[in-house]
Design a protein around this motif. Structure first.
Motif, PDB file in Angstrom:
ATOM      1  N   GLY A 292       5.346  27.301   4.676  1.00 38.30           N
ATOM      2  CA  GLY A 292       5.505  25.919   5.109  1.00 38.30           C
ATOM      3  C   GLY A 292       4.979  25.692   6.515  1.00 38.30           C
ATOM      4  N   LEU A 293       5.179  26.675   7.399  1.00 35.54           N
ATOM      5  CA  LEU A 293       4.638  26.562   8.759  1.00 35.54           C
ATOM      6  C   LEU A 293       3.115  26.538   8.736  1.00 35.54           C
ATOM      7  N   LEU A 294       2.526  27.402   7.919  1.00 37.70           N
ATOM      8  CA  LEU A 294       1.065  27.445   7.795  1.00 37.70           C
ATOM      9  C   LEU A 294       0.521  26.093   7.344  1.00 37.70           C
ATOM     10  N   LEU A 295       1.089  25.543   6.278  1.00 39.67           N
ATOM     11  CA  LEU A 295       0.595  24.276   5.734  1.00 39.67           C
ATOM     12  C   LEU A 295       0.875  23.118   6.684  1.00 39.67           C
ATOM     13  N   GLY A 296       2.025  23.148   7.346  1.00 41.46           N
ATOM     14  CA  GLY A 296       2.359  22.077   8.274  1.00 41.46           C
ATOM     15  C   GLY A 296       1.421  22.022   9.454  1.00 41.46           C
ATOM     16  N   ARG A 297       1.075  23.173  10.013  1.00 43.41           N
ATOM     17  CA  ARG A 297       0.149  23.196  11.159  1.00 43.41           C
ATOM     18  C   ARG A 297      -1.264  22.791  10.738  1.00 43.41           C
ATOM     19  N   MET A 298      -1.654  23.162   9.542  1.00 39.03           N
ATOM     20  CA  MET A 298      -2.967  22.729   9.057  1.00 39.03           C
ATOM     21  C   MET A 298      -2.983  21.216   8.857  1.00 39.03           C
ATOM     22  N   ALA A 299      -1.857  20.657   8.410  1.00 39.00           N
ATOM     23  CA  ALA A 299      -1.773  19.203   8.277  1.00 39.00           C
ATOM     24  C   ALA A 299      -1.833  18.529   9.646  1.00 39.00           C
ATOM     25  N   ASN A 300      -1.236  19.164  10.670  1.00 39.14           N
ATOM     26  CA  ASN A 300      -1.354  18.633  12.031  1.00 39.14           C
ATOM     27  C   ASN A 300      -2.816  18.559  12.460  1.00 39.14           C
TER      28      ASN A 300
ATOM     29  N   ILE B 101       6.584  26.567  -2.572  1.00 41.54           N
ATOM     30  CA  ILE B 101       6.267  27.984  -2.363  1.00 41.54           C
ATOM     31  C   ILE B 101       7.516  28.731  -1.908  1.00 41.54           C
ATOM     32  N   ALA B 102       8.296  28.118  -1.012  1.00 39.43           N
ATOM     33  CA  ALA B 102       9.523  28.751  -0.533  1.00 39.43           C
ATOM     34  C   ALA B 102      10.487  28.995  -1.690  1.00 39.43           C
ATOM     35  N   TRP B 103      10.597  28.023  -2.565  1.00 45.07           N
ATOM     36  CA  TRP B 103      11.481  28.155  -3.731  1.00 45.07           C
ATOM     37  C   TRP B 103      11.057  29.331  -4.609  1.00 45.07           C
ATOM     38  N   ARG B 104       9.755  29.419  -4.919  1.00 44.35           N
ATOM     39  CA  ARG B 104       9.282  30.501  -5.785  1.00 44.35           C
ATOM     40  C   ARG B 104       9.445  31.869  -5.108  1.00 44.35           C
ATOM     41  N   LEU B 105       9.161  31.939  -3.802  1.00 43.04           N
ATOM     42  CA  LEU B 105       9.329  33.210  -3.094  1.00 43.04           C
ATOM     43  C   LEU B 105      10.786  33.658  -3.127  1.00 43.04           C
TER      44      LEU B 105
ATOM     45  N   ASP C 217       0.841  -1.195   0.000  1.00 45.70           N
ATOM     46  CA  ASP C 217       0.000   0.000   0.000  1.00 45.70           C
ATOM     47  C   ASP C 217       0.878   1.246   0.000  1.00 45.70           C
ATOM     48  N   PHE C 218       0.559   2.168  -0.903  1.00 47.09           N
ATOM     49  CA  PHE C 218       1.250   3.443  -0.979  1.00 47.09           C
ATOM     50  C   PHE C 218       0.212   4.550  -0.802  1.00 47.09           C
ATOM     51  N   ALA C 219       0.535   5.514   0.058  1.00 45.58           N
ATOM     52  CA  ALA C 219      -0.420   6.580   0.350  1.00 45.58           C
ATOM     53  C   ALA C 219       0.269   7.938   0.309  1.00 45.58           C
ATOM     54  N   LEU C 220      -0.448   8.929  -0.178  1.00 45.30           N
ATOM     55  CA  LEU C 220      -0.004  10.317  -0.102  1.00 45.30           C
ATOM     56  C   LEU C 220      -0.752  10.963   1.052  1.00 45.30           C
ATOM     57  N   ARG C 221       0.003  11.347   2.080  1.00 44.08           N
ATOM     58  CA  ARG C 221      -0.601  11.941   3.278  1.00 44.08           C
ATOM     59  C   ARG C 221      -0.587  13.461   3.171  1.00 44.08           C
ATOM     60  N   TRP C 222      -1.569  14.075   3.828  1.00 46.85           N
ATOM     61  CA  TRP C 222      -1.658  15.530   3.812  1.00 46.85           C
ATOM     62  C   TRP C 222      -0.384  16.161   4.381  1.00 46.85           C
ATOM     63  N   TYR C 223       0.227  15.497   5.378  1.00 49.43           N
ATOM     64  CA  TYR C 223       1.428  16.049   5.990  1.00 49.43           C
ATOM     65  C   TYR C 223       2.574  16.088   4.985  1.00 49.43           C
ATOM     66  N   ALA C 224       2.719  15.008   4.199  1.00 46.63           N
ATOM     67  CA  ALA C 224       3.754  14.987   3.167  1.00 46.63           C
ATOM     68  C   ALA C 224       3.471  16.037   2.101  1.00 46.63           C
ATOM     69  N   LEU C 225       2.202  16.182   1.744  1.00 51.83           N
ATOM     70  CA  LEU C 225       1.828  17.192   0.752  1.00 51.83           C
ATOM     71  C   LEU C 225       2.126  18.598   1.263  1.00 51.83           C
ATOM     72  N   ALA C 226       1.931  18.813   2.569  1.00 47.38           N
ATOM     73  CA  ALA C 226       2.236  20.116   3.154  1.00 47.38           C
ATOM     74  C   ALA C 226       3.725  20.425   3.026  1.00 47.38           C
ATOM     75  N   TYR C 227       4.577  19.424   3.268  1.00 44.70           N
ATOM     76  CA  TYR C 227       6.018  19.612   3.104  1.00 44.70           C
ATOM     77  C   TYR C 227       6.349  19.967   1.654  1.00 44.70           C
ATOM     78  N   ILE C 228       5.781  19.203   0.714  1.00 44.67           N
ATOM     79  CA  ILE C 228       6.079  19.421  -0.701  1.00 44.67           C
ATOM     80  C   ILE C 228       5.627  20.817  -1.140  1.00 44.67           C
ATOM     81  N   ALA C 229       4.383  21.173  -0.797  1.00 44.83           N
ATOM     82  CA  ALA C 229       3.861  22.481  -1.186  1.00 44.83           C
ATOM     83  C   ALA C 229       4.643  23.608  -0.515  1.00 44.83           C
TER      84      ALA C 229
END
Length: 295
Positions: free
Chosen positions: A147-155, A39-43, A23-35
């Motif tokens: 990244g902090l915003l997305l990470g806390r929302m994933a929490n 975003i950090a790169w583009r900024l 089983d392979f899963a994409l978790r919201w927490y991993a997606l938060a890290y990726i996003a």
């Protein structure tokens, strides 16, 4: 404690698939890290392309170098965050089971540890490539809040790192035996502070907005270290404040220490999160004063 907002029907996994019996899963927490990384790169790229924002119209690095720099930062986040969690929050367990440190997929990351890892990685990179330390740090500070915003929302989606019990109308009834163990009367539900959302609002939205305004609408980046100082002070104060309503890690809670204080004297004390935030607050103040006094 039965009044509160029921936890929404959210799953930690965005989707999962089965391949070859696994089983392979994409978790919201991993997606938060990726996003957050994207975003950090583009900024960072947008900021270094606007040379007039920087001292003597010279950005700390060329846009093409940002990707290489980001690779070092990612390694610093992962290694520092994992080692920080092991050393700051569960040293006894991980010193007895050092191989468990490698199992990052089981969870357990420390922001303060990640901060130390990022600092060391950036320091080495800057010294190897003769980049200005403080301006590079300002670039990192500007790119971090999303990244902090997305990470806390994933929490929050994961129903983890919730707050202490509350009777306030916006208290959330988190699922799970641990979240519902509030010592309430039999048959009642326990509502808790959604401390993840508090941190998302303070560390992500508010601090991010302040840093964006300072970077693009004032001359803050012309004063090396100023944005880094504002980030350290802002994050430190936000985390220190939220710790008053955040449920401490289970290993710190004992019958004689129900508040989970890592240091206490005379019935008063500080949580581990507050202790680790104090150096950030102090460093932030020092950098702000230094930057404002510099020509």
């Amino acid at each position: 404690m039965s009044t509160g907002i029921p936890f929404p029907p959210l799953s930690p996994e965005l989707f999962s698939i089965s391949l070859f019996g696994m089983d392979f899963a994409l978790r919201w927490y991993a997606l938060a890290y990726i996003a957050g990384i994207l975003i950090a790169w583009r900024l960072a790229v947008v900021a270094v392309r606007r040379s007039t924002l920087w001292p003597e119209s010279t950005p700390p690095m060329a846009p093409a170098r940002v990707e290489d720099f980001l690779t070092w930062i990612i390694l610093g986040v992962i290694l520092g965050g994992r080692l920080g969690f092991a050393l700051f929050y569960e040293p006894g367990y991980y010193l007895s089971n050092p191989l468990q440190i490698l199992k990052i997929w089981q969870g357990g990351m420390s922001f303060h540890g990640g901060m130390i890892g990022v600092t060391l990685a950036a320091l080495v990179y800057c010294l190897r490539n003769a980049l200005p330390l403080l301006s590079t740090a300002d670039l990192m500070a500007l790119a971090t809040p999303p990244g902090l915003l997305l990470g806390r929302m994933a929490n929050f989606v994961n129903a983890e790192l919730w707050g202490r019990p509350t009777t306030l109308p916006w208290g959330v009834i988190f699922p799970g035996d641990a979240a519902q163990a509030c010592g309430q009367a039999v048959g009642q539900l326990c509502a808790r502070h959604p401390s993840q959302l508090y941190e998302a609002a303070l560390e992500g939205l508010l601090l991010g907005a302040v840093l964006l305004w300072l970077a693009f609408r004032s001359e803050a980046l012309r004063r090396p270290g100023l944005l880094t100082g504002v980030f350290g002070l802002g994050y430190g104060l936000a985390r220190f404040s939220v710790e008053f309503v955040r449920q401490p890690d289970a290993q710190f809670v004992t019958p004689g220490n129900p508040l989970g204080l890592a240091w206490q004297l005379g019935g008063q004390g500080l949580t581990m999160g507050q202790i680790l935030s104090l150096p950030m607050i102090l460093l932030g103040v020092v950098l702000i004063i230094r930057a404002r006094r510099a020509r």
